[in-house]
Design an enzyme around this catalytic site. Sequence first.
Site, PDB file in Angstrom:
ATOM      1  N   GLU A   1       0.818  -1.215   0.000  1.00 53.30           N
ATOM      2  CA  GLU A   1       0.000   0.000   0.000  1.00 53.30           C
ATOM      3  C   GLU A   1       0.852   1.266   0.000  1.00 53.30           C
ATOM      4  O   GLU A   1       0.342   2.371   0.075  1.00 53.30           O
ATOM      5  CB  GLU A   1      -1.020   0.000   1.148  1.00 53.30           C
ATOM      6  CG  GLU A   1      -0.582  -0.601   2.437  1.00 53.30           C
ATOM      7  CD  GLU A   1      -1.730  -0.786   3.441  1.00 53.30           C
ATOM      8  OE1 GLU A   1      -2.893  -0.504   3.130  1.00 53.30           O
ATOM      9  OE2 GLU A   1      -1.423  -1.217   4.564  1.00 53.30           O
TER      10      GLU A   1
ATOM     11  N   CYS B   1      -7.040  -6.368  -1.583  1.00 52.58           N
ATOM     12  CA  CYS B   1      -8.063  -6.280  -0.534  1.00 52.58           C
ATOM     13  C   CYS B   1      -8.585  -4.853  -0.382  1.00 52.58           C
ATOM     14  O   CYS B   1      -9.450  -4.593   0.449  1.00 52.58           O
ATOM     15  CB  CYS B   1      -7.542  -6.811   0.792  1.00 52.58           C
ATOM     16  SG  CYS B   1      -6.116  -5.918   1.406  1.00 52.58           S
TER      17      CYS B   1
HETATM   18  C1  PEP Z   1      -6.221  -0.469   1.866  1.00 52.72           C
HETATM   19  O1  PEP Z   1      -5.495   0.467   2.224  1.00 52.72           O
HETATM   20  O2  PEP Z   1      -6.611  -0.628   0.699  1.00 52.72           O
HETATM   21  C2  PEP Z   1      -6.668  -1.463   2.849  1.00 52.72           C
HETATM   22  C3  PEP Z   1      -7.292  -2.564   2.486  1.00 52.72           C
HETATM   23  O3  PEP Z   1      -6.428  -1.167   4.150  1.00 52.72           O
HETATM   24  P1  PEP Z   1      -7.315  -0.129   4.958  1.00 52.72           P
HETATM   25  O4  PEP Z   1      -8.360   0.390   4.047  1.00 52.72           O
HETATM   26  O5  PEP Z   1      -7.867  -0.854   6.135  1.00 52.72           O
HETATM   27  O6  PEP Z   1      -6.311   0.922   5.334  1.00 52.72           O
HETATM   28 MG    MG Z   2      -4.603   0.374   4.198  1.00 55.61          MG
END
Ligand code: PEP
Ligand code: MG
Length: 689
Positions: A550, A621
């Site tokens: 990310e 995800c």
């Molecule tokens: C994302 O950053 O895409 C992720 C799945 O994590 P979160 O949204 O919980 O930061």
């Molecule tokens: Mg995230």
Amino acid sequence: MTIAATALEGACGGALTGAAVRLPNATGLHARPAAMLVALAKKYQSTIRLVRGTDEANAKSVVAIMGLGTQNGDMLRVEATGADALAAIGAISALLADGCGEQLEAPASTAVAPPAPAQASLVASPAVNALSGVCASPGLAVGRIVQYRQDLIVVAEAGESPERERSKLEAALMAAHKQIEALKSGLVDPAGAKILEAHQELLQDPDLVELAVAGVMQSQAAGPAWRLAFMQYAQRLEGLEGSHNALLRERGTDIRDVGRRVLALLAGVKHSQIDLPQGAILIAEELTPSDTASLDRSKLLGFCTTTGGATSHVAILARSFGIPALCSVDETALTLAEGTLVVLDGAQGLLHHSPSESDIARAHERMTQQAQRREQEKTQANDAAMLTDGHRIEVVANVRNATEAREAVALGGAGVGLLRSEFLFDDRDTAPSEEEQAAAYVAVADALGPQRTLVIRTLDVGGDKPLPYLPLPKEDNPFLGLRGVRVSLEQPAMFRTQLRAILRTAGKARLHIMFPMIATLEELREAKAILAEEAGATGHTDVKVGIMIEVPSAALLAEQFAREADFFSIGTNDLTQYTLAMDRGHPKLAKKADGFHPSVLKMIALTCEGAARHGKWVGVCGGMASDAMAVPVLIGLGVHELSVSVPAIPAIKALVRRLSFADCQRLAQEVIQLGTATEVRARLAIFAD
Ligand code: PEP
Ligand code: MG
């Protein structure tokens, strides 16, 4: 208006009555004209009443005047008793006939006297009947507006002596007055200042204050007595019948605003459950993840926030609820009256706030069609997510707890691709023990069984995800500070407790542990070393260890990371914000912080290439995995697993089964060459749900 029109018509029981005045105000006596009338009435000692037929109101009370629900053309008389009654009747009748400070002749379309924002939203023109926002979650809903400005304010129910409670109330009213004064001084817009003046008038409203004081004198604490008083008045206004009174009903919102201001001064503000009626469409400036998570899903049909974007946590929660939601919606939404019937179109990013009967009928028809399609998809939910040319994709779920994991399995999910562990413990004041955590993780694993994959992400807090029991230091750039795995590495004892608890699920499901927001190899190595120690101590050494991709550095170095990690899961929400340098919750940037930007797609491509070199698998995800338009591209770029919001599982699986891998690859190579997110979206529009 001349004084002749105010000639006295009679006197009864010591009261003098003025001649009837026809009300010229287009929308009756709403807050500002009422406030002006009250300001004048208060200059006289006499008791003054405004009379319409058999109805009457204290002319020194804004709420009482608004409560009359006056309309254009109503015949009103001023009645007064006291030494200066005659003068009062003359002056007030003249003011009434003059429109109480409102511009009367100017047509609504001219630039004269800009209306309060609340009124602007009600102009009956199709162009302003729909407010736009960013699609946070698709879907369609027809429901009624519930405004949510802030946390419910919890006040002490038990008070001290009535005298003491009364002085607390008076002090709070005074302090609120000062607060509004300070707000007013910061305003350049005279119309805005007038609204605030009306709010100040409400604070001194004799009827309202008297009602609250009466409660206090009957031994209620100041907080509950005040709340009861202002809620009663607000509800009275909101309950007025007839379309002409729509604006007056909105004034109930003003009373609530002022009421809450005083309430906040009377008591500490605490997080509390948002109380929703059935069929609610919630409007708020912002909702924290725990606010959103505590919403009653059986009553909530959708929501809109004026802040945040498609990748913000409220958007994620909306998708997990399977209800439509908009982020960064036009701020006019905050001025829509409670109970307004609206059509919320998540996919189109529109909130229709004055739908016609045929709009509503059309919306219902579309909802029926969508529901039929969803039902059809559900019947095939257990079929594999196999493309037409035999390529296979795993469709798994993003969940927060065991209940959602069970729902995921029931809807055909092959497992859990992301357990957001922070959600399990976000509404408590102390850190959960190892036992408590283990019980929660084991419950999720048990919901899946030994054959299904369970990816547990270690604690991912910081940035937009605060945790009450872990106060992180205030940072200038929290998204670039202690966030994700960095918090765990800073707090090794807490990290180890979590890892031990997670390891207790080994064998109950196919356990994968994943670290969030990894930016450097050192972070991965450090986290792995701690995990290895804990795993060694518990004997569970067969666990797969992966990282979230990310941060651009991780995508760029995917090949190096793939040497040391068992799998990747791309968090497109954060990858988008860090690639484009746009805060995922920024109200102004939300529409631009788009995962379809070719730069983000290139990051995904690099991640897949790096992983492929070492035979590692890649999941997604982030929110893009649940977006039908993104699915063909993600598959074409080489993603193996899509971890989607639970309600989206059957639809995403159905879509995958309609695609061919060769086509997806061609499409991915094509869109990655484009220059803008808009171009990419235009090319992919055919896949939109
Ligand atoms: C994302 O950053 O895409 C992720 C799945 O994590 P979160 O949204 O919980 O930061
Ligand atoms: Mg995230």
